[in-house]
Design an enzyme around this catalytic site. Structure first.
Site, PDB file in Angstrom:
ATOM      1  N   ASP A 202       1.901  -0.838   4.023  1.00  0.00           N
ATOM      2  CA  ASP A 202       0.526  -1.165   4.376  1.00  0.00           C
ATOM      3  C   ASP A 202       0.219  -2.652   4.211  1.00  0.00           C
ATOM      4  O   ASP A 202       0.655  -3.283   3.239  1.00  0.00           O
ATOM      5  CB  ASP A 202      -0.407  -0.346   3.480  1.00  0.00           C
ATOM      6  CG  ASP A 202      -1.876  -0.591   3.736  1.00  0.00           C
ATOM      7  OD1 ASP A 202      -2.344  -0.232   4.827  1.00  0.00           O
ATOM      8  OD2 ASP A 202      -2.558  -1.148   2.851  1.00  0.00           O
ATOM      9  N   GLU A 266       3.061  -2.802   8.562  1.00  0.00           N
ATOM     10  CA  GLU A 266       1.760  -2.945   9.212  1.00  0.00           C
ATOM     11  C   GLU A 266       1.292  -4.383   9.118  1.00  0.00           C
ATOM     12  O   GLU A 266       0.978  -4.875   8.040  1.00  0.00           O
ATOM     13  CB  GLU A 266       0.709  -2.035   8.565  1.00  0.00           C
ATOM     14  CG  GLU A 266      -0.623  -2.095   9.303  1.00  0.00           C
ATOM     15  CD  GLU A 266      -1.836  -1.778   8.436  1.00  0.00           C
ATOM     16  OE1 GLU A 266      -2.856  -1.353   8.999  1.00  0.00           O
ATOM     17  OE2 GLU A 266      -1.775  -1.980   7.208  1.00  0.00           O
TER      18      GLU A 266
END
Length: 537
Positions: A202, A266
């Protein structure tokens, strides 16, 4: 590996947002037993791997992206036994499990942060980012939070500010500290030891911050109505050069468990910057997420240019990937409409590279309007009215047309869409022309024909808002024609004998094609060439 390709190169990844997938105990929130109960749907759909959004212990200030224990399971989602059962059943079915890893920040309830804020002298003090006030007593610099307001929170007990790129309940971890870095890598090892197949990492571009803590410059392109964080260019808070050392360290850990472990990163970045996340000599992420389909105008020339630019930018040996939707962005059927959502599915599943599907897109779910009293997302609560809230794309999957959609027996944590009586899995499974039927057909064709997964991409044309390209593998050739408009188009389809393998309307399979082809409004087709020997590797 087949033909020298890894499973993740030919495979399709499916994102499960666990809160909204399937509830097994009536509390209105999806859970691990719920995922297990719906594996038949995913296997019939034809996906190869599940990426499961965070299931770790968390106070849920940001619905699991504020982690208080990187190696546990939140009781809301079940137990470690439930997790092990899910992992074992996925592997039994030949499917993979990818966990979300949240390295940029923890919860402020994490024991590490509790220790860090207890004293300036605590051994874990520098596991987070603490700074003295500015000379006027205010924050150390002008950095802003993604979720609104300043990014520095004052701690009166120790007389310093700590940095949080997101909520104040999500203090940023200091990856420059060797002890913190090793502790986070150990968390990866815990899950790899249990047998997980990889991680989606993330917010990786936030991981390292400027060592000199310089102010970010103002953004001359910012306008009223844009997200407040965009007032500044994030020059010193994202995409710092040192991030690649941290990614390489994660990759070394994953590679220690074999060549088939996958790391996905990401990072919302321009293509040229994104390429660095493959790492020097491909020692970074195997798949730095490519989000550019989410923002490129839905027009043939623009899409052709995007594909060309992205393919040309890839480092030698770098593998492409494509994303049309996720838990943070408006659903594809809301962005493009129902007809073009079908065309978009064909694009996603016939381009070269690994596709990621977001749960519910396979049935054409749309954004759901959330009444003010049901808003859950802290982003919307902090900055209301700008359309930044993510609740509309996180609503539960309707499995049937019942009052609660087969998702729960209690009150769902977010409301179901008003169209769930007809837009649901059971109804579409019984309809041979449904969006679900299209996804199943596309995935089956992709699996049956290596040219559509690992084959070479060849552009053909992008005229009259019809995008045309080919995929080649060995002696096999396919041509994909996508009508991106709501009007009929005549296309000089093929110079050789061919036949339609699949139409987004699901009514033209096997039809012979030679010369011009009529594409109906919002129609895409995959054509298989009858001749051999014109493809090449």
């Amino acid at each position: 590996m087949a033909d020298g390709f890894a499973w993740w190169q030919s495979g399709v990844i499916y994102q499960v947002y666990p809160r909204s997938f399937q509830d097994s105990n009536g509390d209105g929130v999806g859970d691990l037993p719920g995922i297990l109960a719906r594996l038949d749907h995913l296997q019939t759909l034809g996906v190869d791997a599940l990426w499961v959004s965070p299931i770790y212990p968390s106070p849920m200030a940001d619905f699991g992206y504020d982690v208080s224990d990187y190696t546990g399971i939140h009781p809301l989602f079940g137990t470690m036994e439930n997790f092990d059962r899910l992992l074992a059943e996925l592997h039994r079915r030949g499917m993979k499990l990818i966990l979300d890893f949240v390295p940029n920040h923890s919860s402020d309830r994490h024991p590490w942060f509790q220790a860090s804020r207890s004293s300036r002298d605590d051994p874990k003090r520098d596991w987070y980012i603490w700074r003295d006030p500015a000379p006027d007593g205010g924050p150390p610099n002008n950095w802003l939070s993604e979720f609104g307001g300043g990014a520095w929170e004052w701690d009166a007990a120790t007389g310093q500010y700590y940095y949080h790129a997101y909520l104040k309940e999500q203090p940023d971890l200091n990856w420059r500290h060797p002890g913190l870095r090793e502790a986070m890598l150990d968390a990866l090892r815990v899950w790899l030891d249990r047998g997980v197949d990889g991680f989606r990492v993330d917010a990786i571009h936030h991981l390292i911050k400027d060592a000199q803590f310089r102010d970010n410059p103002p953004n001359p392109g910012w306008r009223e109505g844009m997200s407040p964080v965009r007032r500044l260019i994030r020059l010193h808070t994202v995409d710092q050069p040192e991030v690649h050392d941290a990614i390489a360290a994660m990759r070394r850990v994953a590679d220690g468990y074999g060549p088939d472990r996958l790391l996905i990163g990401e990072a919302y970045l321009p293509i040229d910057q994104l390429m660095a996340y493959y790492g020097a000599d491909l020692t970074g992420f195997q798949l730095p997420f490519n989000f550019h389909l989410l923002s490129t105008p839905w027009e043939a020339k623009a899409l052709a240019a995007l594909i060309r630019t992205y393919e040309a930018a890839l480092p030698p040996g770098g593998w492409p990937n494509w994303v049309l939707g996720n838990h943070d962005r408006s659903r594809v059927a809301s962005r493009l409409g129902a007809g073009q959502a079908r065309v978009a599915a064909m694009l996603l599943l016939t381009l070269r590279g690994t596709p990621t599907l977001y749960q519910g897109d396979e049935i054409g779910m749309t954004d759901v309007a959330i009444p003010p009293d049901r808003v859950q997302d802290p982003w919307e609560k902090n900055i209301p009215g700008l359309g930044l809230g993510r609740d509309p794309v996180r609503t539960p999957i309707p499995w049937d047309g019942g009052p609660l959609g087969g998702f729960t027996t209690g009150e769902p944590w977010l409301p179901l869409g008003p169209d769930h009586g007809r837009v649901n899995v059971a109804a579409q499974a019984a309809d041979p022309f449904s969006m679900l039927a299209l996804h199943r057909a596309l995935l089956a064709l992709r699996r049956a024909e290596p040219a559509l997964s690992i084959g070479r991409y060849e552009p053909v044309s992008a005229e009259d808002n019809v995008l045309v390209y080919e995929r080649h593998h060995g002696s096999d050739r396919f041509r994909v024609l996508l009508n991106l408009s709501a009007v009929e188009r005549m296309v000089d389809a093929v110079p050789d004998a061919a036949h339609i393998r699949l139409s987004t309307h699901l009514d033209r399979g096997g039809e012979p094609v030679s010369g011009a082809l009529r594409l109906r409004p919002d129609e895409g087709v995959v054509i298989g060439f009858d001749d051999k020997g014109k493809g090449g590797e």
